[in-house]
Design a protein around this motif. Sequence first.
Motif, PDB file in Angstrom:
ATOM      1  N   GLU A 139      -8.431  15.349 -12.476  1.00  0.00           N
ATOM      2  CA  GLU A 139      -8.728  14.226 -13.354  1.00  0.00           C
ATOM      3  C   GLU A 139      -9.552  13.162 -12.643  1.00  0.00           C
ATOM      4  O   GLU A 139      -9.371  12.925 -11.456  1.00  0.00           O
ATOM      5  N   THR A 140     -10.445  12.539 -13.364  1.00  0.00           N
ATOM      6  CA  THR A 140     -11.206  11.421 -12.803  1.00  0.00           C
ATOM      7  C   THR A 140     -10.739  10.140 -13.470  1.00  0.00           C
ATOM      8  O   THR A 140     -10.689  10.058 -14.699  1.00  0.00           O
ATOM      9  N   VAL A 141     -10.349   9.162 -12.658  1.00  0.00           N
ATOM     10  CA  VAL A 141      -9.905   7.894 -13.247  1.00  0.00           C
ATOM     11  C   VAL A 141     -10.797   6.763 -12.753  1.00  0.00           C
ATOM     12  O   VAL A 141     -11.103   6.673 -11.572  1.00  0.00           O
ATOM     13  N   PRO A 142     -11.238   5.904 -13.664  1.00  0.00           N
ATOM     14  CA  PRO A 142     -12.002   4.736 -13.250  1.00  0.00           C
ATOM     15  C   PRO A 142     -11.060   3.608 -12.826  1.00  0.00           C
ATOM     16  O   PRO A 142     -10.019   3.407 -13.457  1.00  0.00           O
ATOM     17  N   LEU A 143     -11.391   2.901 -11.766  1.00  0.00           N
ATOM     18  CA  LEU A 143     -10.612   1.723 -11.392  1.00  0.00           C
ATOM     19  C   LEU A 143     -11.315   0.480 -11.938  1.00  0.00           C
ATOM     20  O   LEU A 143     -12.490   0.524 -12.290  1.00  0.00           O
ATOM     21  N   VAL A 174      -3.773  -0.705  -6.449  1.00  0.00           N
ATOM     22  CA  VAL A 174      -3.745  -2.109  -6.848  1.00  0.00           C
ATOM     23  C   VAL A 174      -5.156  -2.647  -6.698  1.00  0.00           C
ATOM     24  O   VAL A 174      -5.711  -2.644  -5.610  1.00  0.00           O
ATOM     25  N   VAL A 175      -5.743  -3.048  -7.811  1.00  0.00           N
ATOM     26  CA  VAL A 175      -7.074  -3.640  -7.749  1.00  0.00           C
ATOM     27  C   VAL A 175      -6.999  -4.998  -8.424  1.00  0.00           C
ATOM     28  O   VAL A 175      -6.696  -5.087  -9.609  1.00  0.00           O
ATOM     29  N   ASP A 176      -7.184  -6.059  -7.649  1.00  0.00           N
ATOM     30  CA  ASP A 176      -7.245  -7.384  -8.258  1.00  0.00           C
ATOM     31  C   ASP A 176      -8.355  -8.194  -7.599  1.00  0.00           C
ATOM     32  O   ASP A 176      -9.192  -7.629  -6.908  1.00  0.00           O
ATOM     33  N   GLU A 177      -8.371  -9.510  -7.822  1.00  0.00           N
ATOM     34  CA  GLU A 177      -9.484 -10.306  -7.307  1.00  0.00           C
ATOM     35  C   GLU A 177      -9.487 -10.323  -5.787  1.00  0.00           C
ATOM     36  O   GLU A 177     -10.514 -10.554  -5.167  1.00  0.00           O
ATOM     37  N   LYS A 178      -8.320 -10.103  -5.172  1.00  0.00           N
ATOM     38  CA  LYS A 178      -8.227 -10.266  -3.730  1.00  0.00           C
ATOM     39  C   LYS A 178      -8.389  -8.966  -2.961  1.00  0.00           C
ATOM     40  O   LYS A 178      -8.898  -8.969  -1.851  1.00  0.00           O
ATOM     41  N   ALA A 179      -7.914  -7.875  -3.527  1.00  0.00           N
ATOM     42  CA  ALA A 179      -7.861  -6.664  -2.722  1.00  0.00           C
ATOM     43  C   ALA A 179      -8.033  -5.417  -3.565  1.00  0.00           C
ATOM     44  O   ALA A 179      -7.832  -5.425  -4.776  1.00  0.00           O
ATOM     45  N   ARG A 180      -8.460  -4.352  -2.875  1.00  0.00           N
ATOM     46  CA  ARG A 180      -8.527  -3.046  -3.510  1.00  0.00           C
ATOM     47  C   ARG A 180      -7.768  -2.083  -2.588  1.00  0.00           C
ATOM     48  O   ARG A 180      -8.245  -1.761  -1.507  1.00  0.00           O
ATOM     49  N   MET A 195       7.260  -0.219  -8.052  1.00  0.00           N
ATOM     50  CA  MET A 195       6.099  -0.408  -8.893  1.00  0.00           C
ATOM     51  C   MET A 195       5.829  -1.895  -8.963  1.00  0.00           C
ATOM     52  O   MET A 195       6.471  -2.615  -9.716  1.00  0.00           O
ATOM     53  N   GLY A 196       4.944  -2.355  -8.140  1.00  0.00           N
ATOM     54  CA  GLY A 196       4.662  -3.782  -8.099  1.00  0.00           C
ATOM     55  C   GLY A 196       3.900  -4.222  -9.336  1.00  0.00           C
ATOM     56  O   GLY A 196       3.474  -3.407 -10.140  1.00  0.00           O
ATOM     57  N   ASN A 197       3.738  -5.522  -9.465  1.00  0.00           N
ATOM     58  CA  ASN A 197       2.925  -6.037 -10.557  1.00  0.00           C
ATOM     59  C   ASN A 197       1.511  -5.525 -10.381  1.00  0.00           C
ATOM     60  O   ASN A 197       0.937  -5.635  -9.317  1.00  0.00           O
ATOM     61  N   GLY A 198       0.950  -4.971 -11.440  1.00  0.00           N
ATOM     62  CA  GLY A 198      -0.438  -4.532 -11.370  1.00  0.00           C
ATOM     63  C   GLY A 198      -0.642  -3.233 -10.614  1.00  0.00           C
ATOM     64  O   GLY A 198      -1.761  -2.855 -10.342  1.00  0.00           O
ATOM     65  N   THR A 199       0.425  -2.545 -10.249  1.00  0.00           N
ATOM     66  CA  THR A 199       0.269  -1.261  -9.579  1.00  0.00           C
ATOM     67  C   THR A 199       0.066  -0.164 -10.615  1.00  0.00           C
ATOM     68  O   THR A 199       0.861  -0.022 -11.525  1.00  0.00           O
ATOM     69  N   GLN A 200      -1.047   0.565 -10.473  1.00  0.00           N
ATOM     70  CA  GLN A 200      -1.301   1.678 -11.370  1.00  0.00           C
ATOM     71  C   GLN A 200      -0.894   2.954 -10.665  1.00  0.00           C
ATOM     72  O   GLN A 200      -1.168   3.127  -9.490  1.00  0.00           O
ATOM     73  N   ARG A 201      -0.232   3.844 -11.388  1.00  0.00           N
ATOM     74  CA  ARG A 201       0.171   5.104 -10.784  1.00  0.00           C
ATOM     75  C   ARG A 201      -0.559   6.249 -11.479  1.00  0.00           C
ATOM     76  O   ARG A 201      -0.655   6.270 -12.705  1.00  0.00           O
TER      77      ARG A 201
END
Lengths: 191, 324
Positions: B121-125, B142-148, B106-112
């Motif tokens: 279920e519908t989840v918004p990123l 993983v959604v951050d400024e650099k990558a999705r 489970m990396g930093n910022g990893t959503q499971r």
Amino acid sequence: MEDAGQVNEWFMREVLPLEPLLMRFFRRNWRNESDLVDLRQELYVRIYESGLKGLPSQTKPFVFMAARNLLINHVRRARIVSIEAVADLDAMNVAIDMVTPEREVTARDELRQLQIGLNNLPPRCREVVMLRRIEGLSQREVAAQLSVGEDTVEKHMMYGMRALINFMLGGSGKIERKPKGSRKHEAVGHE
Amino acid sequence: MSNATRIEESAVAWCVKRERADWSASDQAELDAWLSESTAHRVAMLRMEYGWQRVDRMAALRSSSLSQVAPVHSPYQPDSKKRWLAMAAGFLLVMSLSIFGAQQWMGNGTQRYVTMVGGHETVPLKDGSNVELNTNTHLRAVVDEKARVVWLDKGEAYFEVAHDEKRPFVVYAGDRRIVVLGTHFLVRRDHDRIEVMVAEGRVRVEGVDTTKPLKSAIITPGNMVVSESGSMMVAMASPEKVESELAWRRGYLVFDRTSLASVAEQFNRYNEKKILIEDPKIIDTRISGSFEANNVDAFGRLLQRAYGLSVVDHKGQLWIAQQE
């Protein structure tokens, strides 16, 4: 006078991506591999300081002209100049024009390079770098998982990231751990 | 050691130390002082930062495939062709088992995100995209400024991707990677079998392992990709087919002359009460119609009345056989 933040940004965006090309240019025109790191640093300092005074309109020709002038100065400073070096310097004008345009580096190429760079690292070091950078573990988590101290993790990171970055930017990916002896005085040496 | 090498070592040391949890204002002041000592320090630091960013950017893309232990590439088997043909007609989900290596990190910022059997279920990123998870689905993002980046570990998900040219939206499913060029699409994963269908726009499907010669396919509405054990096939998918494949979003399963075996597979994905077919002679019975995915009992009654089959509810399973 340019703003330092702007110069930093320019340096990262336009100068550093030229490094693979630049190192190839140095290798072709300079015999002594062990000088390259110093040459590169000296060149970057000159380019950066010149950038502070004003950014060039075209970065690439500017960088390679600066590289050529730097090599010429070094040859002049050297006590013994080999005939071969002089001949090479004459040829350098041509060499600058002939520097091949960068092949478009795709994400795929970069990924392959990262993989090779990782494979070149010592096993323990590779493990630390992968856990930190790729799996996103914190320093403490890596230390706990490998049952080592955080300072050991940091040492592996310093060694591994440096090797990886040098490799990704077009160097060999090897790191000299100890000084290599007296070769550094042969500015224009023969093999 | 040369002067430049020593400076390079200091620069990388700063990069490492800066990531310490207890990095403080006085540490930063120390770094600033070091940087202002000489231009050589400054350029060495810029160079390390530049390289560091590149490694991280690549690492974000690579994380799925690098953490795999020896991806499985079984040789091409003749019977898999037959399976694909069956696939093109209806959808038969026969899976060979191949377990990919540890991806439990489970990396930093990893959503499971996980749905149970029968779940939906519908989840918004964070970037405005939506992911709709079907039954029994495990997914990380993983959604951050650099990558999705999204990893579909198992199950099925429908993606509505917010347009963002600077950050491609990448979905990893086993040994395939789907690079999104702005679109709505479906990915289904069962072990090493991956299916991709597009409702709108287009996506590129490619191999994850960049050391292997790559096959990649761009798919648009009207075709689909089926990938299994390192092979990849592009098949036709009519708008009706895509629509019926997406019926689960409304809670329905839609079949058009689909074999009973496939229908059972589909129901079994949504229900703990499994349909078990006792008699091989009836597996090719063709079923058409649309059914509530979670109402397996209603489907059983239909099989009994309309198809004259024997349906026995025993120990929480539905046993289907021919009438004596």
